[in-house]
Design an enzyme around this catalytic site. Structure first.
Site, PDB file in Angstrom:
ATOM      1  N   GLY A   1     -31.981 -21.543 -14.165  1.00 53.87           N
ATOM      2  CA  GLY A   1     -32.113 -22.530 -13.087  1.00 53.87           C
ATOM      3  C   GLY A   1     -33.533 -22.868 -12.688  1.00 53.87           C
ATOM      4  N   SER A   2     -34.463 -22.906 -13.659  1.00 56.34           N
ATOM      5  CA  SER A   2     -35.837 -23.233 -13.248  1.00 56.34           C
ATOM      6  C   SER A   2     -35.967 -24.706 -12.843  1.00 56.34           C
ATOM      7  CB  SER A   2     -36.843 -22.872 -14.350  1.00 56.34           C
ATOM      8  OG  SER A   2     -36.742 -23.733 -15.447  1.00 56.34           O
ATOM      9  N   ASN A   3     -35.222 -25.599 -13.459  1.00 53.40           N
ATOM     10  CA  ASN A   3     -35.253 -27.001 -13.012  1.00 53.40           C
ATOM     11  C   ASN A   3     -34.663 -27.140 -11.611  1.00 53.40           C
ATOM     12  OD1 ASN A   3     -36.280 -29.138 -15.003  1.00 53.40           O
ATOM     13  ND2 ASN A   3     -35.139 -27.742 -16.328  1.00 53.40           N
TER      14      ASN A   3
ATOM     15  N   MET B   1     -24.620 -26.027 -19.296  1.00 53.39           N
ATOM     16  CA  MET B   1     -24.384 -26.021 -20.736  1.00 53.39           C
ATOM     17  C   MET B   1     -22.905 -26.116 -21.088  1.00 53.39           C
ATOM     18  SD  MET B   1     -27.444 -26.156 -21.546  1.00 53.39           S
ATOM     19  CE  MET B   1     -27.864 -25.800 -23.236  1.00 53.39           C
ATOM     20  N   ARG B   2     -22.110 -26.715 -20.218  1.00 48.26           N
ATOM     21  CA  ARG B   2     -20.693 -26.868 -20.518  1.00 48.26           C
ATOM     22  C   ARG B   2     -20.373 -28.360 -20.537  1.00 48.26           C
ATOM     23  NH1 ARG B   2     -15.154 -25.688 -18.530  1.00 48.26           N
ATOM     24  NH2 ARG B   2     -14.395 -24.439 -20.247  1.00 48.26           N
TER      25      ARG B   2
ATOM     26  N   ASN C   1     -28.783 -35.979 -15.896  1.00 45.69           N
ATOM     27  CA  ASN C   1     -29.010 -34.759 -16.675  1.00 45.69           C
ATOM     28  C   ASN C   1     -30.445 -34.758 -17.181  1.00 45.69           C
ATOM     29  OD1 ASN C   1     -28.394 -32.398 -18.253  1.00 45.69           O
ATOM     30  ND2 ASN C   1     -28.189 -33.696 -20.064  1.00 45.69           N
TER      31      ASN C   1
ATOM     32  N   HIS D   1     -32.708 -33.478 -20.489  1.00 47.49           N
ATOM     33  CA  HIS D   1     -32.516 -33.046 -21.871  1.00 47.49           C
ATOM     34  C   HIS D   1     -33.894 -32.831 -22.501  1.00 47.49           C
ATOM     35  CE1 HIS D   1     -30.437 -32.623 -25.661  1.00 47.49           C
ATOM     36  NE2 HIS D   1     -31.349 -33.418 -26.208  1.00 47.49           N
TER      37      HIS D   1
ATOM     38  N   SER E   1     -36.299 -35.903 -21.297  1.00 47.89           N
ATOM     39  CA  SER E   1     -35.728 -37.156 -20.788  1.00 47.89           C
ATOM     40  C   SER E   1     -34.756 -36.850 -19.660  1.00 47.89           C
ATOM     41  CB  SER E   1     -34.933 -37.876 -21.893  1.00 47.89           C
ATOM     42  OG  SER E   1     -35.682 -38.004 -23.075  1.00 47.89           O
TER      43      SER E   1
ATOM     44  N   ASP F   1     -25.429 -36.982 -24.068  1.00 54.66           N
ATOM     45  CA  ASP F   1     -26.859 -37.322 -24.047  1.00 54.66           C
ATOM     46  C   ASP F   1     -27.143 -38.788 -24.403  1.00 54.66           C
ATOM     47  OD1 ASP F   1     -27.366 -34.634 -23.456  1.00 54.66           O
ATOM     48  OD2 ASP F   1     -27.531 -34.085 -25.568  1.00 54.66           O
TER      49      ASP F   1
ATOM     50  N   ALA G   1     -43.218 -29.862 -18.091  1.00 54.23           N
ATOM     51  CA  ALA G   1     -43.047 -31.310 -17.900  1.00 54.23           C
ATOM     52  C   ALA G   1     -41.695 -31.624 -17.256  1.00 54.23           C
ATOM     53  CB  ALA G   1     -43.187 -32.014 -19.246  1.00 54.23           C
TER      54      ALA G   1
HETATM   55  C1  GAR Z   1     -33.918 -26.896 -19.854  1.00 52.99           C
HETATM   56  O1  GAR Z   1     -34.922 -26.873 -20.830  1.00 52.99           O
HETATM   57  C2  GAR Z   1     -33.035 -28.115 -20.007  1.00 52.99           C
HETATM   58  O2  GAR Z   1     -33.733 -29.253 -20.446  1.00 52.99           O
HETATM   59  C3  GAR Z   1     -32.066 -27.648 -21.072  1.00 52.99           C
HETATM   60  O3  GAR Z   1     -31.805 -26.307 -20.751  1.00 52.99           O
HETATM   61  C4  GAR Z   1     -32.922 -25.746 -20.080  1.00 52.99           C
HETATM   62  C5  GAR Z   1     -32.442 -25.151 -18.776  1.00 52.99           C
HETATM   63  O4  GAR Z   1     -33.449 -24.420 -18.156  1.00 52.99           O
HETATM   64  N1  GAR Z   1     -30.892 -28.437 -21.085  1.00 52.99           N
HETATM   65  C6  GAR Z   1     -30.200 -28.734 -22.184  1.00 52.99           C
HETATM   66  O5  GAR Z   1     -30.500 -28.321 -23.278  1.00 52.99           O
HETATM   67  C7  GAR Z   1     -29.006 -29.627 -21.942  1.00 52.99           C
HETATM   68  N2  GAR Z   1     -28.428 -30.014 -23.184  1.00 52.99           N
HETATM   69  P1  GAR Z   1     -33.353 -24.056 -16.629  1.00 52.99           P
HETATM   70  O6  GAR Z   1     -31.992 -23.363 -16.409  1.00 52.99           O
HETATM   71  O7  GAR Z   1     -34.467 -23.090 -16.406  1.00 52.99           O
HETATM   72  O8  GAR Z   1     -33.484 -25.304 -15.827  1.00 52.99           O
END
Ligand code: GAR
Length: 209
Positions: free
Chosen positions: A12-14, A89-90, A106, A108, A135, A144, A172
């Site tokens: 969950g860093s985003n 991721m589901r 989302n 990606h 993106s 996507d 980024a």
């Molecule tokens: C991120 O890099 C995101 O872009 C990717 O998973 C990571 C989640 O990191 N998402 C995908 O690949 C979606 N198909 P996070 O849990 O630290 O945010």
């Protein structure tokens, strides 16, 4: 402020970057619920520590549509205006995607339309690309493939591995996601909310003789 529900599956860093962005008083969104499909998702602890309401669900043993009905109920209970997928991721059922059409985004880790799906960084390196990135896009039934709202390019270094490239693209991502979401919710202001703003403005103006 627009009410955001965030869906996560892992660290969950985003999501964290978005929670921090929402602390600014001029941020046009607030995080009203964080939901994980895995009760072990690391991001849940972090969200709870920041005071965000969290919901830990467990998708195991449940049919997709059945699980998504729980998701939808939680998002509705929290009165979300938008759904943000942050490392969720589901795959989502078509019915769920329909319910949030135009209100779900989302992030990606590639420059879409390149490298949809998984393993994006290795595929970019193997193709000899000089640049990759991330993106933010609107979620539609096709994986996507929805409208791209924002992208950041990240240079690929000659000695990059998938992991080192992923680390830099993540930096980024953290900036791109909050900025793009802020623009998106501002652009998408509901007509009734706009009317309220115009009325408030009119009331605040001094009367002209
Ligand atoms: C991120 O890099 C995101 O872009 C990717 O998973 C990571 C989640 O990191 N998402 C995908 O690949 C979606 N198909 P996070 O849990 O630290 O945010």
């Amino acid at each position: 402020r627009a009410r955001i529900g965030v869906l996560i599956s892992g660290r969950g860093s985003n999501m964290a970057a978005m929670i921090y962005a929402a602390k600014a008083s001029d941020c046009p969104f607030e995080i009203v619920v964080v939901i994980a499909n895995d009760p072990e998702a690391g991001g849940l602890k972090l969200a709870a520590a920041e005071g965000a309401p969290v919901v830990a669900l467990d998708h195991r043993g449940m049919k997709r549509a059945e699980f998504d009905a729980y998701l939808h109920a939680e998002l509705t209970a929290a009165r979300c205006d938008y759904v943000v997928l942050a490392g969720y991721m589901r795959l989502l059922s078509d019915g769920f995607v329909d319910k949030w059409a135009g209100r779900m985004v989302n992030i990606h880790p590639s420059l879409l339309p390149k490298y949809k799906g998984l393993d994006t960084h290795q595929r970019a390196i193997d193709s000899g690309d000089r640049v990759s990135g991330c993106s933010v896009h609107v979620v539609t039934a096709e994986l996507d493939a929805g409208e791209v709202l924002g992208q950041t390019e990240v240079a690929i270094l000659p000695d990059d591995t998938a992991d080192t490239l992923a680390d830099r693209i993540l930096i980024a991502e953290h900036q791109l996601y909050s900025r793009t979401l802020a623009n998106f919710v501002t652009r998408n202001v509901r007509p009734d909310a706009l009317l309220d703003q115009v009325r408030d403005l009119a009331l605040a103006l001094p009367e002209v003789e």
